[in-house]
Design an enzyme around this catalytic site. Structure first.
Site, PDB file in Angstrom:
ATOM      1  N   CYS A   2       0.832  -1.187   0.000  1.00 43.15           N
ATOM      2  CA  CYS A   2       0.000   0.000   0.000  1.00 43.15           C
ATOM      3  C   CYS A   2       0.867   1.237   0.000  1.00 43.15           C
ATOM      4  O   CYS A   2       2.055   1.182  -0.270  1.00 43.15           O
ATOM      5  CB  CYS A   2      -0.920  -0.012   1.226  1.00 43.15           C
ATOM      6  SG  CYS A   2      -1.880  -1.545   1.423  1.00 43.15           S
ATOM      7  N   ASP A 103      -2.738  -8.959   8.101  1.00 43.86           N
ATOM      8  CA  ASP A 103      -1.510  -8.839   8.897  1.00 43.86           C
ATOM      9  C   ASP A 103      -1.457  -7.503   9.633  1.00 43.86           C
ATOM     10  O   ASP A 103      -0.759  -7.378  10.644  1.00 43.86           O
ATOM     11  CB  ASP A 103      -0.266  -9.031   8.026  1.00 43.86           C
ATOM     12  CG  ASP A 103      -0.246  -8.161   6.775  1.00 43.86           C
ATOM     13  OD1 ASP A 103      -1.245  -7.474   6.504  1.00 43.86           O
ATOM     14  OD2 ASP A 103       0.766  -8.187   6.049  1.00 43.86           O
TER      15      ASP A 103
END
Length: 670
Positions: A2, A103
């Site tokens: 990201c 995660d």
């Protein structure tokens, strides 16, 4: 994978009026995360966090960021993948109220249980994150051990208007109105030497890169951040030398294969389509072979081919793919297609970056993104397993040089440079006609002149710096610059005891790998919203590699010996053994041909004087020598051209009234 950004203000503020700014910063890195966007702020504390999401694991809204920990203490924006996060979940309290299986949520639960540093030390993965501790009113930035994921930071503005900016790319920082954007001439000198700007420097004054393996903490009201290392290459090297692998070469190969299989298996975890780059060389072929062995269906592999034989490896990659049974896609591109992407490079790389293999890297990433969202690569095999010929060549050269008095070497250098490089090359070309092709050496004159300068070096470290440098004295051609010290000019004291080859490998692990190779791949791939993963950079693989004796890496003239033995268990040796070929393009010829007009415009003497960054006479002399064929200055000129192109893009954005936050989309998402 990201993109993250945000800022911490020196004084409290009304959150509403700052959220629009945060939105512009976040939008500037949309390409890093086109699937979702999120913002969080606390005006009283002055903290603002922004995130763009590329959904890879847990595609549901439960993976949305910024994300708050179950305790409510921590807020995080995070970029990367934690490959052991399910194992970490198993170590956490069984009664935790998990919302999803991302995660990111595991990280936050770890912070609550073990603290930020305690959690970070447990991670296996690639990552950069920003965490706001609401209880301590402290911002923490973190970067993975080797530097796969980028993170920039720095103060801008003054007094109560001062703001601490951070983000995955400089695009995000430029979107903040406090951003000044003064070119750091000292950092520019480093780019002229290396073709990249090494951490902690950036192209802008006041903006730095967080070093790999580091945590940065900044408490509210504090001006100077505190940076500490939780892991370092230097320490891994030191521990590896102190605890060498005890066993036979065959046992070492077994241990390496076992660990690489585990690393590759962990990095194949994804809830989206996954594949791999395949050049047909040792490193990428090993990664793909281990992927295919552990996959129930053909692995998707991707290669770029060139019609110029001297730059094409696609047929080797195709042969390896056919042997392994992968679902292979190759794209042959023309010189025109490669040249067409040059104009995009300032937008892709965000600061001057002049490794010309950036062009095919972008194209192969663009190809892969049409089919997958995640791609594994074979990067770092050369640095870990002694794959570059320059290591042994430099060591042998220094041994010969050191046996010759410096005065004699200086006389020899004077004799070599007394003859023009073009004359040497012309003489060598005439002799080469009677030699077999493998013995013909291109650009002999350039090599002899570079060798002449190298003859005057007084240490192996100085020789290596000379051989990996472009401009030998960049501070003399960058106006107003003083070249800063780096790991290459002030190496870690722990490296002194290393064998010369091992020292060069360690220096590359600290500089060339994170600041050139990993930057090149991350920016190219993320510009088209593609996540890349590097199994060789699982830190357990890195630590094992440094425990292996050098004789297990360089064996009877064979580079990467142990890694090759792993590969030969899956791929016939005949498909792999061939001279090493770089992932490059014929920049030198293009500058004399189809790129000449573009380059001439950027290197115009009046323009260079007006911009005031370079000694125009020095640049023009090399440009004229290159055009005439007297010398091949392709790399030196490409360094200047990539800065000029980047600078032009910055000025163009300002002229359009868009400010330095101008970030046009340059690659459609598949």
């Amino acid at each position: 994978m990201c993109g993250l950004t945000g800022f911490l203000r020196a004084a409290p503020c009304a959150a509403e009026e700052q959220l629009a700014v945060l939105g512009r910063m976040t939008d500037a890195i949309e390409h890093r995360g086109p699937d979702d966007a999120g913002h969080w702020s606390d005006g009283a504390a002055g903290i603002f966090l922004g995130h763009r999401r590329l959904s890879i694991v847990d595609l549901s809204p439960a993976g949305h960021q910024p994300m708050r920990s179950a305790s409510g203490r921590y807020l995080i924006v995070y970029n990367g993948e934690i490959y052991n996060h399910l194992q970490l979940r198993a170590q956490l309290p069984a009664d935790l109220p998990w919302r999803g299986h991302s995660d990111t949520e595991t990280l936050l639960a770890g912070f609550d249980a073990w603290g930020i540093r305690g959690t970070t030390e447990r991670l296996i993965g690639m990552f950069a994150f920003a965490v706001w501790d609401r209880q301590a009113a402290t911002l923490t930035l973190a970067r993975d051990r080797i530097g796969e994921k980028p993170l920039y930071y720095g103060w801008q503005g003054r007094g109560r208007d001062a703001v601490f900016l951070f983000g995955s790319e400089l695009k995000a920082l430029r979107a903040h109105p406090a951003f000044v954007g003064v070119v750091n001439r000292d950092a520019l000198a480093l780019q002229m030497r290396h073709n990249y700007i090494p951490a902690p420097y950036s192209i802008y004054e006041g903006i730095a890169k967080l070093p790999p393996g580091s945590l940065l903490r900044l408490a509210h009201g504090q001006r100077e951040p505190v940076i500490e290392a939780y892991w370092s290459v230097a320490r891994a090297v030191e521990l590896g030398m102190a605890d060498p692998f005890i066993g036979t070469p065959e046992e070492a190969v077994d241990a390496l294969e076992h660990l690489l299989k585990d690393a590759v298996h962990a990095q194949m975890a994804a809830d989206v389509p996954l594949g791999a780059f395949l050049s047909g060389g040792v490193d990428s072929s090993t990664v793909v072979a281990l992927m295919q062995r552990q996959s129930v269906q053909p692995v998707k592999t991707f290669s770029i081919g060139f019609h110029e034989a001297g730059f094409n490896e696609a047929h080797h990659a195709k042969a390896v793919a056919q042997h392994l049974g992968t679902d292979h896609t190759e794209l042959y591109v023309s010189a025109e297609q490669v040249r067409d992407v040059i104009a995009r490079m300032p937008l892709v790389y965000d600061e001057p970056f002049s490794d010309s293999s950036q062009l095919p890297t972008f194209l192969v990433a663009q190809l892969a993104r049409q089919h997958v969202t995640v791609s594994l690569s074979g990067d770092a095999g050369d640095e870990l397993f002694c794959g570059y010929d320059r290591y042994s060549i430099t060591a042998r050269t220094w041994k010969l040089m050191n046996a010759t008095p410096l005065a004699m070497r200086r006389m020899a250098a004077k004799g070599l440079t007394a003859v023009r490089a073009s004359t040497w090359s012309r003489l060598a070309d005439g002799a080469a006609r009677v030699l077999p092709p493998p013995m013909r050496i291109p650009n002999v004159g350039d090599k002899l002149h570079k060798g002449a300068y190298a003859l005057q070096c007084q240490s192996l470290d100085a020789l290596y710096l000379r051989l990996v440098s472009h401009w030998d004295d960049p501070a003399s051609m960058v106006i107003g610059a003083t070249e800063p010290r780096t790991v290459l000019t002030a190496p870690d004291e722990r490296f002194v005891k290393l064998d010369g080859i091992q020292r060069m490998m360690a220096l590359d692990m600290l500089s060339y790998l994170p600041d050139d190779i990993l930057v090149k791949v991350d920016r190219a791939a993320m510009s088209v919203s593609l996540e890349t993963r590097v199994p060789f950079l699982d830190h357990r693989v890195v630590e094992l590699a440094w425990r292996l004796p050098l004789s297990f890496k360089l064996r009877e003239g064979t580079t990467k010996w142990a890694l090759r033995q792993v590969l030969y268990r899956y791929v016939p040796k005949t498909l792999i053994e061939r001279p090493k070929m770089g992932f490059g393009v014929p920049i030198g010829d293009w500058l004399r041909g189809p790129l000449r007009g573009w380059a001439e415009n950027l290197l115009d003497a009046a323009r260079l004087r007006r911009d005031g960054y370079f000694d125009s006479d020095m640049v023009r002399q090399r440009w004229d020598e290159h055009l005439s064929g007297r010398r091949n200055w392709q790399y030196h000129l490409w360094d200047v051209l990539m800065f000029q192109s980047w600078h032009e893009e910055q000025e163009r954005g300002i002229e359009r009234g868009l400010g330095r936050s101008a970030v046009p989309r340059y690659a459609a998402r598949a």
